[in-house]
Design a protein around this motif. Structure first.
Motif, PDB file in Angstrom:
ATOM      1  N   HIS B  26       0.847  -1.176   0.000  1.00  0.00           N
ATOM      2  CA  HIS B  26       0.000   0.000   0.000  1.00  0.00           C
ATOM      3  C   HIS B  26       0.879   1.221   0.000  1.00  0.00           C
ATOM      4  CE1 HIS B  26      -0.907  -2.662   3.550  1.00  0.00           C
ATOM      5  NE2 HIS B  26       0.156  -2.037   3.956  1.00  0.00           N
ATOM      6  N   ALA B  27       0.455   2.214  -0.734  1.00  0.00           N
ATOM      7  CA  ALA B  27       1.223   3.445  -0.781  1.00  0.00           C
ATOM      8  C   ALA B  27       0.731   4.333   0.344  1.00  0.00           C
ATOM      9  CB  ALA B  27       1.019   4.124  -2.123  1.00  0.00           C
ATOM     10  N   LEU B  28       1.445   4.343   1.429  1.00  0.00           N
ATOM     11  CA  LEU B  28       1.040   5.185   2.549  1.00  0.00           C
ATOM     12  C   LEU B  28       1.192   6.649   2.179  1.00  0.00           C
ATOM     13  CD1 LEU B  28       2.554   3.548   5.737  1.00  0.00           C
ATOM     14  CD2 LEU B  28       0.168   3.860   5.137  1.00  0.00           C
ATOM     15  N   SER B  29       0.230   7.417   2.637  1.00  0.00           N
ATOM     16  CA  SER B  29       0.301   8.835   2.349  1.00  0.00           C
ATOM     17  C   SER B  29       1.146   9.544   3.400  1.00  0.00           C
ATOM     18  CB  SER B  29      -1.107   9.406   2.344  1.00  0.00           C
ATOM     19  OG  SER B  29      -1.026  10.785   2.314  1.00  0.00           O
ATOM     20  N   GLU B  30       1.937  10.497   2.922  1.00  0.00           N
ATOM     21  CA  GLU B  30       2.821  11.251   3.807  1.00  0.00           C
ATOM     22  C   GLU B  30       2.015  12.115   4.786  1.00  0.00           C
ATOM     23  OE1 GLU B  30       5.622  11.182   4.791  1.00  0.00           O
ATOM     24  OE2 GLU B  30       6.253  13.165   5.408  1.00  0.00           O
ATOM     25  N   ALA B  31       0.734  12.348   4.465  1.00  0.00           N
ATOM     26  CA  ALA B  31      -0.090  13.202   5.322  1.00  0.00           C
ATOM     27  C   ALA B  31      -0.159  12.690   6.754  1.00  0.00           C
ATOM     28  CB  ALA B  31      -1.504  13.305   4.745  1.00  0.00           C
ATOM     29  N   PHE B  32      -0.042  11.378   6.907  1.00  0.00           N
ATOM     30  CA  PHE B  32      -0.187  10.804   8.245  1.00  0.00           C
ATOM     31  C   PHE B  32       1.152  10.627   8.952  1.00  0.00           C
ATOM     32  CE2 PHE B  32      -3.711   9.493   5.581  1.00  0.00           C
ATOM     33  CZ  PHE B  32      -4.794   9.833   6.361  1.00  0.00           C
ATOM     34  N   LYS B  33       2.237  11.087   8.257  1.00  0.00           N
ATOM     35  CA  LYS B  33       3.595  11.001   8.818  1.00  0.00           C
ATOM     36  C   LYS B  33       3.893   9.602   9.352  1.00  0.00           C
ATOM     37  CE  LYS B  33       4.465  15.370   8.093  1.00  0.00           C
ATOM     38  NZ  LYS B  33       5.380  15.761   7.055  1.00  0.00           N
ATOM     39  N   GLU B  34       4.422   9.547  10.579  1.00  0.00           N
ATOM     40  CA  GLU B  34       4.803   8.244  11.135  1.00  0.00           C
ATOM     41  C   GLU B  34       3.689   7.672  12.012  1.00  0.00           C
ATOM     42  OE1 GLU B  34       7.561   6.754  10.299  1.00  0.00           O
ATOM     43  OE2 GLU B  34       8.540   8.417   9.256  1.00  0.00           O
ATOM     44  N   ASP B  96      -5.917   5.618   3.535  1.00  0.00           N
ATOM     45  CA  ASP B  96      -5.872   6.019   2.135  1.00  0.00           C
ATOM     46  C   ASP B  96      -7.089   5.511   1.370  1.00  0.00           C
ATOM     47  OD1 ASP B  96      -3.557   7.618   1.963  1.00  0.00           O
ATOM     48  OD2 ASP B  96      -2.307   5.842   2.128  1.00  0.00           O
ATOM     49  N   PRO B  99      -9.915   9.646   1.750  1.00  0.00           N
ATOM     50  CA  PRO B  99      -9.438  10.840   1.037  1.00  0.00           C
ATOM     51  C   PRO B  99      -9.711  10.762  -0.459  1.00  0.00           C
ATOM     52  CG  PRO B  99      -7.813  10.150   2.643  1.00  0.00           C
ATOM     53  CD  PRO B  99      -8.852   9.049   2.582  1.00  0.00           C
ATOM     54  N   MET B 133      -7.003  14.211   6.807  1.00  0.00           N
ATOM     55  CA  MET B 133      -7.441  13.966   5.424  1.00  0.00           C
ATOM     56  C   MET B 133      -7.875  15.247   4.712  1.00  0.00           C
ATOM     57  SD  MET B 133      -9.791  10.601   6.046  1.00  0.00           S
ATOM     58  CE  MET B 133      -9.183   9.190   6.980  1.00  0.00           C
TER      59      MET B 133
END
Lengths: 191, 203
Positions: B26-34, B96, B99, B133
């Motif tokens: 899965h391509a984690l979104s950077e919006a959620f950081k760590e 993800d 959004p 989101m």
């Protein structure tokens, strides 16, 4: 199975496991590296084909794009920062196209990690993205790129002799069209 | 002997290819950081549906992040309703999914549909999570207490107390027209939902 063969079997599994682990999870594109072998579909849209300087049908590799620099954005239509950054990346595209000095030298493409062609199209339409976007529905390209988080930017310099290397990569934090382009120019030695 | 070796070779090739291709992607979104908790690969489906296409959708009333209460029946005769159950806040695939729905309000509007996002998390958790989101156009409902009661009613409550990743389309008459209890490890392709939504609206 004899003992030696069992041994061999275990060794092969172990090696394969560790290779796939490094390939899939830990390596993200870094400065100085060459790109993994990514095959993208040549766009059907003549404008996009023309923009990339490609002809024919089938697949192509990023260093075949007719440019000195290619900026690749790994994005997802599901990623909030990709959505938020979209207008500013469009702005960067426009800045390049408006500059006689940069036009034809710098090209931008997007790769939709885990996105189907339909999902990529939704993103393209929603944000009126003017540059070519490519679907990567099964995450195969995303895997080759080290399963980076999105958005991820990779800047590739293509040399006269057809070789290439990565001059810059960054996770998120898009600094805006102008500063990013400045950075690209500096990193690639175009300036 | 040769044959045996060939069998070995094939077996090894099979193991190697499995190792190469089974890492969950899965391509984690950077919006959620760590802040995303990696759950690893889970049992694809871990519940038994209690409703089927053609059934009247069980009604429910749940609190939304906005503070209001939302009932399924309030859309009866007015809107088609898409229920999107996602397993849990702060997990990889769920973070993800909504959004993406957030940028296709036009598709929902064209199909005279509303979207209700539901998880079994409590309101403060949902508030903090969905804030990452951007502003969501659809209500996010908490099926926290009695825990997972709505998910249970539909038969999408898993044995560990989270819900399945499930989509239901309910038409204006309150009849279920589409069910996708998806492999929890994967995000449903948007085109499948949109196609089903268009079909429901044309009926």
């Amino acid at each position: 199975m004899s003992k030696t063969r069992l041994c061999l079997f275990v060794i092969v599994i172990f090696i394969a496991g560790s290779i796939s682990y490094t390939l899939a999870a830990t390596v993200s594109p870094l400065k100085g590296d060459v790109l993994p072998k990514i095959n993208l579909l040549i766009p059907k849209n003549p404008d996009e084909k023309n923009y990339l300087g490609l002809s024919g049908t089938g697949t192509f590799r990023i260093p075949q794009i007719k440019a000195k620099i290619v900026i690749v954005e790994v994005f997802s239509m599901y990623c909030p920062h990709c959505q938020k950054d979209a207008p500013r990346i469009n702005e960067m595209y426009q800045m390049i196209e408006d500059s006689p000095d940069l036009k034809n030298r710098i090209k931008i493409i997007g790769i939709g990690a885990g996105n189907s062609p339909f999902e990529v199209e939704v993103f393209k339409k929603t944000y009126s993205v003017p540059f070519p976007l490519f679907a990567d529905k099964d995450f195969s390209i995303h895997k080759l790129l080290g399963e980076v988080r999105t958005p991820f930017f990779v800047v590739i310099k293509i040399n006269e002799d057809g070789t290439h290397h990565i001059v810059h990569s960054q996770l998120g934090d898009f600094q805006g069209a102008h500063p990013f382009l400045e950075l690209v120019m500096k990193a690639s030695g175009l300036k | 002997m040769k044959k045996k070796r060939l069998v070995d070779l094939i077996l090894m090739a099979a193991v190697v290819s499995t190792l190469f291709f089974t890492s969950t992607a899965h391509a984690l979104s950077e919006a959620f950081k760590e802040n995303i908790y990696r759950v690893g690969a889970l049992k694809p489906i871990d519940s038994v549906l209690k409703v089927k296409v053609g059934d009247r959708a069980p009604d429910f009333t749940l609190p939304a992040i906005s503070g209001e209460k939302v009932s399924l029946s309030q859309y009866r005769g007015k809107k088609n309703v898409v229920l999107s159950f996602v397993p849990a806040a702060w997990t990889p695939v769920c973070s993800d999914q909504w959004p993406g729905y957030n940028i296709i309000k036009d598709i929902f509007d064209q199909n005279e549909a509303v979207l209700l996002g539901i998880t079994v998390d409590n309101i403060p958790t949902l508030f903090a999570w969905t804030n990452q989101m951007g502003k969501l156009w659809f209500p996010v409902l908490s099926d926290f207490w009695p825990h997972g009661a709505v998910a249970k009613k539909y038969g999408v409550l898993r044995s560990d107390g989270v819900s399945e990743r499930a989509l239901f389309i309910i038409d204006k008459k309150g009849i279920i027209r589409y069910i996708d209890v998806h492999d929890i490890n994967q995000r449903p392709a948007l085109e499948d939902l949109v196609t089903a939504l268009e079909k429901t609206n044309k009926r």
